[in-house]
Enzyme design. Structure first.
Site, PDB file in Angstrom:
ATOM      1  N   LYS A 169       0.885  -1.280   0.024  1.00  0.00           N
ATOM      2  CA  LYS A 169       0.158  -0.030   0.089  1.00  0.00           C
ATOM      3  C   LYS A 169       0.824   1.296   0.111  1.00  0.00           C
ATOM      4  O   LYS A 169       1.592   1.618   0.955  1.00  0.00           O
ATOM      5  CB  LYS A 169      -1.043   0.219   1.313  1.00  0.00           C
ATOM      6  CG  LYS A 169      -2.081   1.173   1.288  1.00  0.00           C
ATOM      7  CD  LYS A 169      -2.473   1.286   2.331  1.00  0.00           C
ATOM      8  CE  LYS A 169      -1.737   2.416   3.439  1.00  0.00           C
ATOM      9  NZ  LYS A 169      -1.471   3.860   2.975  1.00  0.00           N
ATOM     10  N   THR A 224       2.539   6.302  14.009  1.00  0.00           N
ATOM     11  CA  THR A 224       1.947   5.338  13.308  1.00  0.00           C
ATOM     12  C   THR A 224       2.301   3.670  13.508  1.00  0.00           C
ATOM     13  O   THR A 224       1.864   2.945  13.693  1.00  0.00           O
ATOM     14  CB  THR A 224       1.674   5.624  11.860  1.00  0.00           C
ATOM     15  OG1 THR A 224       1.401   6.817  11.748  1.00  0.00           O
ATOM     16  CG2 THR A 224       1.012   4.687  11.072  1.00  0.00           C
ATOM     17  N   GLU A 242      10.289   0.479  10.227  1.00  0.00           N
ATOM     18  CA  GLU A 242      11.309   1.562  10.085  1.00  0.00           C
ATOM     19  C   GLU A 242      10.557   3.095  10.196  1.00  0.00           C
ATOM     20  O   GLU A 242       9.809   3.356   9.613  1.00  0.00           O
ATOM     21  CB  GLU A 242      11.825   1.571   8.377  1.00  0.00           C
ATOM     22  CG  GLU A 242      12.588   0.234   8.207  1.00  0.00           C
ATOM     23  CD  GLU A 242      13.977   0.060   8.824  1.00  0.00           C
ATOM     24  OE1 GLU A 242      14.245   1.006   9.637  1.00  0.00           O
ATOM     25  OE2 GLU A 242      14.482  -0.895   8.962  1.00  0.00           O
ATOM     26  N   CYS A 276      14.154  10.316   6.527  1.00  0.00           N
ATOM     27  CA  CYS A 276      13.818   9.930   8.153  1.00  0.00           C
ATOM     28  C   CYS A 276      15.451   9.996   8.725  1.00  0.00           C
ATOM     29  O   CYS A 276      15.688  10.331   9.780  1.00  0.00           O
ATOM     30  CB  CYS A 276      13.648   8.361   7.823  1.00  0.00           C
ATOM     31  SG  CYS A 276      14.503   7.365   6.895  1.00  0.00           S
ATOM     32  N   GLU A 374      11.037  15.601  15.627  1.00  0.00           N
ATOM     33  CA  GLU A 374      11.621  15.398  14.289  1.00  0.00           C
ATOM     34  C   GLU A 374      10.536  16.629  13.199  1.00  0.00           C
ATOM     35  O   GLU A 374       9.537  16.506  13.145  1.00  0.00           O
ATOM     36  CB  GLU A 374      11.132  14.057  13.821  1.00  0.00           C
ATOM     37  CG  GLU A 374      11.466  13.873  12.543  1.00  0.00           C
ATOM     38  CD  GLU A 374      11.102  12.385  11.798  1.00  0.00           C
ATOM     39  OE1 GLU A 374       9.945  12.124  12.201  1.00  0.00           O
ATOM     40  OE2 GLU A 374      11.667  11.661  11.067  1.00  0.00           O
TER      41      GLU A 374
HETATM   42  P1  NAD Z   1       2.958   7.945   8.402  1.00  0.00           P
HETATM   43  O1  NAD Z   1       3.175   7.228   9.501  1.00  0.00           O
HETATM   44  O2  NAD Z   1       1.974   9.104   8.359  1.00  0.00           O
HETATM   45  O3  NAD Z   1       2.460   7.247   7.259  1.00  0.00           O
HETATM   46  C1  NAD Z   1       3.048   6.285   6.697  1.00  0.00           C
HETATM   47  C2  NAD Z   1       2.140   5.062   5.865  1.00  0.00           C
HETATM   48  O4  NAD Z   1       1.397   4.488   6.926  1.00  0.00           O
HETATM   49  C3  NAD Z   1       1.244   5.893   4.775  1.00  0.00           C
HETATM   50  O5  NAD Z   1       1.111   4.976   3.814  1.00  0.00           O
HETATM   51  C4  NAD Z   1      -0.013   5.792   5.607  1.00  0.00           C
HETATM   52  O6  NAD Z   1      -1.218   5.835   4.654  1.00  0.00           O
HETATM   53  C5  NAD Z   1      -0.290   4.584   6.380  1.00  0.00           C
HETATM   54  N1  NAD Z   1      -0.949   4.624   7.578  1.00  0.00           N
HETATM   55  C6  NAD Z   1      -1.491   5.823   8.300  1.00  0.00           C
HETATM   56  N2  NAD Z   1      -2.230   5.350   9.434  1.00  0.00           N
HETATM   57  C7  NAD Z   1      -2.085   4.157   9.516  1.00  0.00           C
HETATM   58  C8  NAD Z   1      -2.271   3.089  10.534  1.00  0.00           C
HETATM   59  N3  NAD Z   1      -3.182   3.587  11.490  1.00  0.00           N
HETATM   60  N4  NAD Z   1      -2.180   1.821  10.268  1.00  0.00           N
HETATM   61  C9  NAD Z   1      -1.416   1.552   9.125  1.00  0.00           C
HETATM   62  N5  NAD Z   1      -1.003   2.279   8.315  1.00  0.00           N
HETATM   63  C10 NAD Z   1      -1.395   3.672   8.361  1.00  0.00           C
HETATM   64  O7  NAD Z   1       4.366   8.589   7.877  1.00  0.00           O
HETATM   65  P2  NAD Z   1       4.503   9.566   6.700  1.00  0.00           P
HETATM   66  O8  NAD Z   1       4.038  11.019   7.178  1.00  0.00           O
HETATM   67  O9  NAD Z   1       3.958   8.951   5.432  1.00  0.00           O
HETATM   68  O10 NAD Z   1       6.152   9.563   6.545  1.00  0.00           O
HETATM   69  C11 NAD Z   1       6.848  10.181   7.440  1.00  0.00           C
HETATM   70  C12 NAD Z   1       7.701   9.505   8.478  1.00  0.00           C
HETATM   71  O11 NAD Z   1       8.169   8.427   7.842  1.00  0.00           O
HETATM   72  C13 NAD Z   1       8.646  10.389   9.359  1.00  0.00           C
HETATM   73  O12 NAD Z   1       8.540  10.161  10.784  1.00  0.00           O
HETATM   74  C14 NAD Z   1       9.776   9.751   8.714  1.00  0.00           C
HETATM   75  O13 NAD Z   1      10.909   9.864   9.570  1.00  0.00           O
HETATM   76  C15 NAD Z   1       9.365   8.350   8.683  1.00  0.00           C
HETATM   77  N6  NAD Z   1      10.257   7.442   7.764  1.00  0.00           N
HETATM   78  C16 NAD Z   1      10.992   6.499   8.069  1.00  0.00           C
HETATM   79  C17 NAD Z   1      11.976   5.747   7.469  1.00  0.00           C
HETATM   80  C18 NAD Z   1      12.803   4.651   7.834  1.00  0.00           C
HETATM   81  O14 NAD Z   1      13.430   3.940   6.939  1.00  0.00           O
HETATM   82  N7  NAD Z   1      13.163   4.660   9.240  1.00  0.00           N
HETATM   83  C19 NAD Z   1      11.937   6.139   6.038  1.00  0.00           C
HETATM   84  C20 NAD Z   1      11.136   7.002   5.469  1.00  0.00           C
HETATM   85  C21 NAD Z   1      10.238   7.857   6.353  1.00  0.00           C
END
Ligand code: NAD
Length: 473
Positions: A169, A224, A242, A276, A374
């Site tokens: 997804k 999340t 991650e 990230c 962050e």
């Molecule tokens: P997010 O947590 O808002 O969303 C990530 C994904 O989860 C999206 O596809 C979203 O639709 C889905 N989602 C939202 N609520 C959910 C739920 N309750 N259950 C399951 N899935 C759900 O994150 P974002 O805003 O898309 O991305 C930014 C964040 O991601 C930052 O904190 C960043 O540091 C982190 N990130 C981490 C890495 C890593 O490898 N550690 C890499 C990239 C981004």
């Protein structure tokens, strides 16, 4: 009429009954639509994956590698189109979007060179005992919006290489290039092995609670991630998380100011800070603080912020309105508290596009929101330090533990500092480098398990020990 992108389910491209608009963050114009899937569509994708699993898990590693070779070629041959689509939905400048697509080709080629060999734990007169790795089953992959295609590839390739099948997804903010990639590689894998479906906020929780999904691999925010872990715990799904980071960069007094200024700028501002593993807290030794902070600000003044599709743009917009508002809120908080700005601090939310001017804040306190949280935007807090022990404990005083960096003209000596940082990766004199054969794993609340490397591959498998007594029954 905007282009409608289809999902990939059971080897077929599937349109939606309902659609979600996807917006270009530089123009706020709708640039495409993707299916808005719910439980019924998810059930179909999971059922297709489940049906494909018994046959796929029996394929040889050579057969799987041939599929990845074809996938890499399809992405490479269409790099330009994917790059433009990625810029239009994510906002990153063309050169950085090209880098992400090239990274997808590189990962699709490199990750399949990994393999999980059987190990023998006992080969004695009494018994032969061997441990093999068996695929977990149906994987649910969930991807964020900052590196949407690369994050998708980093889930798809190891999952399928291990013998698992996947339902992936994308983020509803950035699904277009991933769905176009799905179309390009639809015929590469047998039907049901790779499924990509899109939906709104409700679809993620449906995936993490689906009774026929065996494992979740999730990249996104820590908040999340906790919800994912809770939901997956109901039936003890395997999970890899991650999550977010608040990486500290530590600049030692012997660092070459001119060289480091430019590198630190990009360690922090690449992808408009939406990485990230971006450097999100910069600790500079007091002896070089004034000189280096000025050099970074001078470099930043030469950088063009704008639409990633325009020539010369080096930093694009924030990817979505929600995040844009959050970054502006953090900047406003810094203003309200009276922190000094070396650069930026003013933005004009009335124009179109989610643009935030490059912002550098001069020595805010450790408990400032801009330091403790962050930011995930083009905002860089610079802080002074005096003693090494002090900066190590300041760097470690975080619930996050993703990455960190040290900048010095004596890299060998910096290893001792690196070993004291509580993070999954520490870079010395560079940042953000990830390798297909090294694990990427967040410590503390930055993650659970690992991606990449053999350890990342192991996460898609169970160990199975088979023991044969030498004496016949
Ligand atoms: P997010 O947590 O808002 O969303 C990530 C994904 O989860 C999206 O596809 C979203 O639709 C889905 N989602 C939202 N609520 C959910 C739920 N309750 N259950 C399951 N899935 C759900 O994150 P974002 O805003 O898309 O991305 C930014 C964040 O991601 C930052 O904190 C960043 O540091 C982190 N990130 C981490 C890495 C890593 O490898 N550690 C890499 C990239 C981004």
């Amino acid at each position: 009429m905007v282009t409608q992108y289809k999902n990939l389910v059971n080897g077929e491209l599937v349109a939606g009954d309902k659609w979600i608009d996807v917006v270009n963050p530089a123009t706020e114009q709708v640039i495409g639509q993707v299916p808005d899937c719910g439980q019924a569509e998810l059930d179909k994708a999971v059922a297709a994956a489940r049906a494909a699993f018994p046959k796929w898990k029996k394929t040889s590693i050579e057969e799987r590698r041939a599929c990845f070779a074809a996938m890499a070629t399809a992405i490479k041959d269409n790099s330009d189109e994917l790059m433009r689509l990625l810029t239009s939905e994510q906002g990153k400048p063309h050169a950085q979007a090209a880098g992400e697509i090239a990274g997808c080709v590189g990962m699709t080629r490199a990750l399949p060179t990994l393999s999980l060999e059987e190990t023998i734990s006992e080969d004695s007169a009494k018994r032969l005992s061997r441990t093999r790795r068996v695929p977990v089953g149906v994987v649910g992959g969930i991807v964020p919006w900052n590196f949407p295609v690369l994050m998708a590839v980093q889930k798809i390739v190891p999952a399928l290489l291990s013998g698992c099948v996947i339902v992936l997804k994308p983020s509803p903010f950035t699904p277009l290039a991933t769905l176009r990639m799905a179309e390009l590689i639809a015929g590469v894998f047998p039907p049901g092995v790779l499924n990509i479906i899109t939906g709104g906020d409700a679809l993620g929780p449906m995936l993490t609670s689906h009774p026929d999904i065996d494992k979740i691999t999730f990249t996104g925010s820590t908040a999340t991630g906790k919800r994912v872990m809770e939901s997956a715990s109901k039936d003890l799904k395997r999970i890899t998380l991650e999550l977010g980071g608040n990486d500290a960069a530590i600049v030692l007094p012997d660092a070459d100011v001119k060289k480091v200024a430019e590198k630190l700028f990009w360690a922090s501002f690449a992808n408009a800070g939406q990485v990230c593993i971006a450097a999100k807290r910069i600790y500079i030794h007091q002896d070089i603080y004034d000189e280096l902070s000025q050099a970074i600000a001078d470099y930043a003044k030469m950088i063009k912020v704008g639409d990633g599709a325009e020539q010369g743009t080096a930093v694009g917009p924030i990817q979505n309105k929600q995040q844009y508002k959050r970054v502006l809120e953090l900047i406003q908080d810094a203003k309200d508290k009276g922190y000094k700005f070396l650069l930026g601090g003013d933005s004009d939310p009335s124009g179109s596009g989610y643009f935030v001017p490059l912002t550098i804040i001069d020595n805010p306190p450790e408990d400032a929101r801009i330091v403790a949280e962050e930011q995930f935007g083009p905002v860089m807090p610079l802080m002074k330090f005096e003693k090494i022990d002090e900066v190590i404990s300041r760097a470690n005083a975080s619930d996050y533990g993703l990455g960190g960096s040290i900048w010095t003209s004596n890299p060998e000596a910096a290893v001792e500092i690196a070993e004291q940082l509580e993070t999954g990766t520490v870079w010395i004199n560079e940042s953000m480098h990830l390798a297909p054969n090294a694990p990427f794993a967040g410590h503390k609340q930055s993650g659970f398990g690992a991606e990449l490397g053999e350890e990342g591959l192991l996460e898609f498998t169970y160990p199975q020990v088979i023991t044969i007594a030498r004496e016949a029954a």
